[in-house]
Each structure stands twice: as structure tokens, then as C-alpha cells.
Motif scaffolding. Structure first.
Motif, PDB file in Angstrom:
ATOM      1  N   LEU A  76      68.599  38.483  13.031  1.00  0.00           N
ATOM      2  CA  LEU A  76      69.081  39.721  13.646  1.00  0.00           C
ATOM      3  C   LEU A  76      68.818  39.768  15.154  1.00  0.00           C
ATOM      4  O   LEU A  76      69.169  40.748  15.813  1.00  0.00           O
ATOM      5  CB  LEU A  76      68.425  40.928  12.974  1.00  0.00           C
ATOM      6  N   GLY A  77      68.184  38.714  15.681  1.00  0.00           N
ATOM      7  CA  GLY A  77      68.015  38.624  17.128  1.00  0.00           C
ATOM      8  C   GLY A  77      66.647  38.958  17.675  1.00  0.00           C
ATOM      9  O   GLY A  77      66.489  39.091  18.899  1.00  0.00           O
ATOM     10  N   ALA A  78      65.641  39.102  16.816  1.00  0.00           N
ATOM     11  CA  ALA A  78      64.293  39.404  17.307  1.00  0.00           C
ATOM     12  C   ALA A  78      63.673  38.174  17.960  1.00  0.00           C
ATOM     13  O   ALA A  78      63.708  37.083  17.390  1.00  0.00           O
ATOM     14  CB  ALA A  78      63.407  39.883  16.160  1.00  0.00           C
ATOM     15  N   ASP A  79      63.120  38.349  19.151  1.00  0.00           N
ATOM     16  CA  ASP A  79      62.479  37.237  19.864  1.00  0.00           C
ATOM     17  C   ASP A  79      60.987  37.144  19.559  1.00  0.00           C
ATOM     18  O   ASP A  79      60.405  36.070  19.594  1.00  0.00           O
ATOM     19  CB  ASP A  79      62.677  37.415  21.369  1.00  0.00           C
ATOM     20  N   ILE A  80      60.384  38.285  19.303  1.00  0.00           N
ATOM     21  CA  ILE A  80      58.965  38.346  18.939  1.00  0.00           C
ATOM     22  C   ILE A  80      58.863  39.148  17.648  1.00  0.00           C
ATOM     23  O   ILE A  80      59.534  40.162  17.480  1.00  0.00           O
ATOM     24  CB  ILE A  80      58.127  39.010  20.051  1.00  0.00           C
ATOM     25  N   ILE A  81      58.030  38.679  16.743  1.00  0.00           N
ATOM     26  CA  ILE A  81      57.842  39.343  15.453  1.00  0.00           C
ATOM     27  C   ILE A  81      56.485  40.051  15.442  1.00  0.00           C
ATOM     28  O   ILE A  81      55.458  39.467  15.798  1.00  0.00           O
ATOM     29  CB  ILE A  81      57.876  38.322  14.293  1.00  0.00           C
ATOM     30  N   LYS A  82      56.499  41.295  15.021  1.00  0.00           N
ATOM     31  CA  LYS A  82      55.256  42.051  14.878  1.00  0.00           C
ATOM     32  C   LYS A  82      54.791  41.953  13.426  1.00  0.00           C
ATOM     33  O   LYS A  82      55.512  42.355  12.510  1.00  0.00           O
ATOM     34  CB  LYS A  82      55.495  43.510  15.260  1.00  0.00           C
ATOM     35  N   ILE A  83      53.606  41.398  13.221  1.00  0.00           N
ATOM     36  CA  ILE A  83      53.006  41.395  11.892  1.00  0.00           C
ATOM     37  C   ILE A  83      52.206  42.685  11.756  1.00  0.00           C
ATOM     38  O   ILE A  83      51.265  42.922  12.517  1.00  0.00           O
ATOM     39  CB  ILE A  83      52.086  40.171  11.678  1.00  0.00           C
ATOM     40  N   PHE A  84      52.605  43.515  10.804  1.00  0.00           N
ATOM     41  CA  PHE A  84      51.974  44.830  10.661  1.00  0.00           C
ATOM     42  C   PHE A  84      51.998  45.282   9.209  1.00  0.00           C
ATOM     43  O   PHE A  84      53.027  45.126   8.531  1.00  0.00           O
ATOM     44  CB  PHE A  84      52.712  45.856  11.532  1.00  0.00           C
ATOM     45  N   PRO A  85      50.880  45.846   8.719  1.00  0.00           N
ATOM     46  CA  PRO A  85      49.569  45.949   9.367  1.00  0.00           C
ATOM     47  C   PRO A  85      48.813  44.625   9.248  1.00  0.00           C
ATOM     48  O   PRO A  85      48.549  44.142   8.128  1.00  0.00           O
ATOM     49  CB  PRO A  85      48.866  47.067   8.587  1.00  0.00           C
ATOM     50  N   ALA A  86      48.495  44.023  10.349  1.00  0.00           N
ATOM     51  CA  ALA A  86      48.032  42.636  10.399  1.00  0.00           C
ATOM     52  C   ALA A  86      46.757  42.373   9.602  1.00  0.00           C
ATOM     53  O   ALA A  86      46.680  41.410   8.832  1.00  0.00           O
ATOM     54  CB  ALA A  86      47.833  42.219  11.853  1.00  0.00           C
ATOM     55  N   ALA A  87      45.739  43.204   9.788  1.00  0.00           N
ATOM     56  CA  ALA A  87      44.473  42.970   9.093  1.00  0.00           C
ATOM     57  C   ALA A  87      44.630  43.103   7.584  1.00  0.00           C
ATOM     58  O   ALA A  87      44.103  42.300   6.810  1.00  0.00           O
ATOM     59  CB  ALA A  87      43.409  43.944   9.605  1.00  0.00           C
ATOM     60  N   GLN A  88      45.410  44.094   7.179  1.00  0.00           N
ATOM     61  CA  GLN A  88      45.590  44.347   5.753  1.00  0.00           C
ATOM     62  C   GLN A  88      46.453  43.281   5.075  1.00  0.00           C
ATOM     63  O   GLN A  88      46.378  43.090   3.861  1.00  0.00           O
ATOM     64  CB  GLN A  88      46.208  45.729   5.554  1.00  0.00           C
ATOM     65  N   LEU A  89      47.265  42.589   5.849  1.00  0.00           N
ATOM     66  CA  LEU A  89      48.133  41.548   5.281  1.00  0.00           C
ATOM     67  C   LEU A  89      47.428  40.205   5.120  1.00  0.00           C
ATOM     68  O   LEU A  89      48.008  39.270   4.589  1.00  0.00           O
ATOM     69  CB  LEU A  89      49.377  41.363   6.171  1.00  0.00           C
ATOM     70  N   GLY A  90      46.197  40.127   5.598  1.00  0.00           N
ATOM     71  CA  GLY A  90      45.463  38.870   5.451  1.00  0.00           C
ATOM     72  C   GLY A  90      44.877  38.330   6.736  1.00  0.00           C
ATOM     73  O   GLY A  90      44.252  37.273   6.753  1.00  0.00           O
ATOM     74  N   GLY A  91      45.098  39.055   7.830  1.00  0.00           N
ATOM     75  CA  GLY A  91      44.491  38.685   9.094  1.00  0.00           C
ATOM     76  C   GLY A  91      44.981  37.351   9.638  1.00  0.00           C
ATOM     77  O   GLY A  91      46.112  36.923   9.387  1.00  0.00           O
ATOM     78  N   PRO A  92      44.130  36.651  10.404  1.00  0.00           N
ATOM     79  CA  PRO A  92      44.510  35.382  11.023  1.00  0.00           C
ATOM     80  C   PRO A  92      44.992  34.333  10.015  1.00  0.00           C
ATOM     81  O   PRO A  92      45.855  33.516  10.350  1.00  0.00           O
ATOM     82  CB  PRO A  92      43.220  34.938  11.722  1.00  0.00           C
TER      83      PRO A  92
END
Length: 217
Positions: free
Chosen positions: A130-146
């Protein structure tokens, strides 16, 4: 260089994208000034309060007049009409907590950087299409962190990831994210403590940002 490419570069160079909302325009001015003086080049104003877009418009005029090279983006954008409203008021980038194709269309049409929130590799793939250049991982900590970031980067190393949610401006926490491969981190209340704002102690905000940037470097 296109305006869009310049914004992407600034996000990657700043490493930190401050995430902030306040209904008081004067407080917002002091906060963005502290961020600017600390060396940041971008700032995410979140769409959370009544008449938030009006505050954003006034704040953006201040930035354009007083803080050269600094760019305001709009965050917490969940639908296309709201994205269009903020773009009309000068937003350099649009950040969402979710993936909405209609927002992508609006941003692509206006050549504005779009950073959608994703929680799965499928959503990330769709966001790229869809044209996104940067992806935001959210909510990052709750999804498994680093570890989640590492897992995504393994099959999709071309993905530029910004994480928001649970990021702390400490050396240990920042190191874990950047070692995992993120290009930037979004940080909110940990940089803008309530007691600092209530006391009007913007020097502490500037110091906190400067220290976080030093950790990353």
C-alpha cells in the motif's frame, strides 16, 4: 531530494520520534522547542483531544516560523478523513495505530510519509504493497519486544521498523531495540513526565532526550 524522502531521512537520523499531545498550545510550543534544541528533527503530535487539529495547525505555524528544519507529523490517525485534515494543516507524516488502506491512498496521493501500525508479518506485507515506507510495530512491547523485531527482520530485512509502546529512554532498553534492527523508536510519557510539564521544567525534557540520543549513538 523530494520532501517525502527528506522526511524519511530525518526520522531515521533522529532515531527518536517523540509522541505527545497537550491541549495547551503554549505547553506544546515549549515541548517541541525542547525537542528541537536537543537535536531532534521530527515530532509526532497525537490526535487525542477535542479540537486537536486546531492546536496542531497553530503549533505547525510556530514550528515553520521558529524552528527551521523541524517537522511535525500527526499520530493516532485511524481514518482517511482525519489524515486529510492533518495533511491540509501541514503534517509532514501520518502515523496510525492500525493498518487502513484508505489512509495509505490519501498519503500516497499527497506524497506524505505514512507509518501504519502493524502486528503481523501479513499486515507488514500489505502495508508495503500500500506504499508504506516505514512500519510501526504497535504495541511493540506487548507483541514480543525486540525478539519480535528480530523475527520479522529475518525474512523481511528490507523492512524499516519504528516501534512504539513500551519503549523506555534507558541505555539498556534502547540498545535492545536498535540491536534488533529498528530504524527508530517512538517514545511518549517516558520523555514527558507529568510532573515536569506541571512544573514547566522543559530543561528536564531536553536533558532526557539528549541522554537518550547519546545512548543510541
Amino acid at each position: 531530494m523530494s520532501i517525502k524522502v527528506d522526511t524519511i531521512i530525518k526520522i531515521k537520523e533522529s532515531k527518536i520520534v517523540p509522541v505527545f499531545y497537550h491541549s495547551d498550545l503554549e505547553v506544546c510550543k515549549q515541548v517541541v522547542k525542547a525537542c528541537y534544541e536537543a537535536g531532534l528533527k521530527v515530532f509526532e503530535f497525537t490526535n487525542r483531544g477535542t479540537f486537536a487539529h486546531e492546536t496542531f495547525a497553530a503549533l505547525n505555524r510556530y514550528v515553520l516560523e521558529e524552528l527551521p528544519g523541524f517537522e511535525l507529523g500527526a499520530g493516532s490517525i485511524v481514518d482517511a478523513p482525519t489524515a486529510a485534515l492533518y495533511i491540509q494543516n501541514g503534517a509532514s507524516f501520518i502515523v496510525s495505530p492500525l493498518l487502513n488502506a484508505e489512509i495509505g491512498k490519501i498519503c500516497n496521493r499527497r506524497k506524505i510519509v505514512w507509518i501504519p501500525g502493524c502486528a503481523t508479518v501479513t499486515e507488514i506485507g500489505n502495508a508495503h504493497e500500500l506504499g508504506a515506507d516505514i512500519i510501526k510495530i504497535f504495541p511493540a512491547a506487548q507483541l514480543g519486544g525486540p525478539e519480535f523485531v528480530k523475527a520479522v527482520k529475518a525474512p523481511c530485512p528490507w523492512t524499516d521498523i519504528m516501534v512504539t509502546g513500551g519503549v523506555q529512554p534507558t541505555e539498556e532498553n534502547l540498545r535492545s531495540w536498535f540491536d534488533a534492527g529498528v530504524c527508530s523508536v517512538g517514545i511518549g510519557s517516558a520523555l514527558f513526565k507529568k510532573e515536569w510539564l506541571e512544573a514547566g521544567d522543559y530543561k528536564k525534557i531536553k536533558t532526557a532526550i539528549s541522554e537518550a540520543m547519546a545512548f543510541i549513538k
